[in-house]
Design an enzyme around this catalytic site. Structure first.
Site, PDB file in Angstrom:
ATOM      1  CE  LYS A  52      -0.190  -3.901 -18.652  1.00 20.71           C
ATOM      2  NZ  LYS A  52       0.221  -5.331 -17.689  1.00 20.71           N
ATOM      3  CD  GLN A  96      -1.487  -7.809 -15.306  1.00 14.75           C
ATOM      4  OE1 GLN A  96      -1.098  -7.073 -16.495  1.00 14.75           O
ATOM      5  NE2 GLN A  96      -0.725  -7.466 -14.418  1.00 14.75           N
ATOM      6  CG  ASP A 119       4.760  -7.896 -19.647  1.00 13.61           C
ATOM      7  OD1 ASP A 119       5.098  -6.637 -19.680  1.00 13.61           O
ATOM      8  OD2 ASP A 119       3.874  -8.643 -19.308  1.00 13.61           O
TER       9      ASP A 119
END
Ligand code: NAD
Length: 291
Positions: A52, A96, A119
């Site tokens: 990412k 994460q 997200d």
């Protein structure tokens, strides 16, 4: 049978974003900024976060990686998120997953400011998604929608079977495919671990999205001729022939299923690459939304 190539589509998404970001830079405007929080030393999480950050660099976004110890307390993590929530330069925040067992994942996700929830996992984002309001769409289902769009796959009036009902893949995927949009307008069946007659249901599907995390689960005798098959599964399976000691396997038995399909995604090289592209789209939009 045509391969739905995640490399090609994600590159196209990244190219579009790079062009837009270059234009921002040339105009002296603020650049999109993604902040990632990585906790502990989980190998897969390290790999995902690293790619990412690398993708941000490729496109020209700013990125910040905040690493925290496995033993971090909830209070310390709250404080870290709050700092990023209040940092005007940060557009998108991701934590994460998975988190260490002592940390409440739902509580943490709902702390991310909805305007920065790139997200798309927070209750606010999911609520808006269900209502068809503009929002951040969870990256994996969003990436699949971008792929269907890129290959101009007809979805309207088709029967889509989604295997898996998780909050990050199966559930939002089923919502997106059922929405009055293009891609969308499918009749959707959501299957899960308690579904009876899964094979019979899959055999009725024009589109199958396999997101259950069981390598090679979907076999040829579960797929009708000409179906579109999207394989979301990513499982590390021991493989002594690989340098890493493992191979990445999808939820579809590709060798068996591919010859029956009109379109199919490979693993690796399919949905996984799209996920990062979609996250970058959300980050760009988070920056744009501020204007
Ligand atoms: P999860 O474990 O949260 O959910 C799995 C779902 O599958 C559950 O809803 C469960 O009911 C269903 N299921 C399990 N066994 C089943 C069975 N025998 N029949 C029918 N349904 C069954 O998993 P997840 O987070 O949704 O991830 C699913 C897979 O997708 C995993 O392999 C994961 O690594 C992968 N994944 C890939 C990406 C990507 O970028 N490609 C992103 C997220 C997840």
């Amino acid at each position: 049978m045509q391969i739905l190539d995640g490399k090609i589509v994600s590159q196209s998404v990244k190219d579009q974003l790079k062009t837009k970001t270059d234009a921002l830079k040339a105009a002296g405007k603020k650049l999109p900024h993604l902040a990632a929080i990585l906790i502990g030393n989980n190998g897969a999480s390290e790999t995902y976060v690293a790619s990412k950050v690398k993708t941000c660099e490729e496109i020209g976004f700013k990125s910040t990686l905040l690493r925290l110890e496995e033993s971090v307390s909830e209070a310390e993590l709250f404080a870290a998120i709050e700092k990023l929530n209040n940092d005007n330069d940060v557009d998108g925040i991701l934590v994460q997953l998975p988190l260490p067992k002592h940390i409440d994942e739902e509580k943490i996700i709902s702390l991310i400011h909805p305007d920065k929830d790139v997200d798309g996992f927070s209750p606010v984002s999911i609520g808006k998604l269900v209502q068809g309001m503009p929002t951040f769409i969870p990256a994996t289902p969003y990436g699949i929608m971008l792929m269907l769009e890129h290959y101009e796959i007809e979805t309207s009036s088709k029967h889509a079977v989604v295997i898996g009902r998780s909050n990050i893949v199966g559930r939002p995927m089923s919502i997106l495919l059922s929405q009055n949009s293009n891609p969308g307008n499918c009749t959707v069946t959501v299957c899960h671990s308690r579904t009876n007659n899964l094979k019979e249901i899959c055999l009725q599907a024009d589109i199958i999205v396999a997101a259950l995390g069981k390598p090679g689960f979907l076999k040829a005798d579960m797929v009708k001729e000409g179906a579109v098959v999207i394989d979301v599964g990513i499982t590390r399976v021991a493989d002594a022939t690989k340098k890493t000691g493992f191979a990445i396997k999808g939820d579809v038995d590709f060798a068996e299923v591919a010859p029956k399909c009109s379109y199919i995604t490979p693993v690796p090289g399919g949905v996984g690459l799209m996920t990062i592209g979609a996250l970058m789209m959300n980050t760009y939009n988070a920056c744009e939304n501020k204007k």
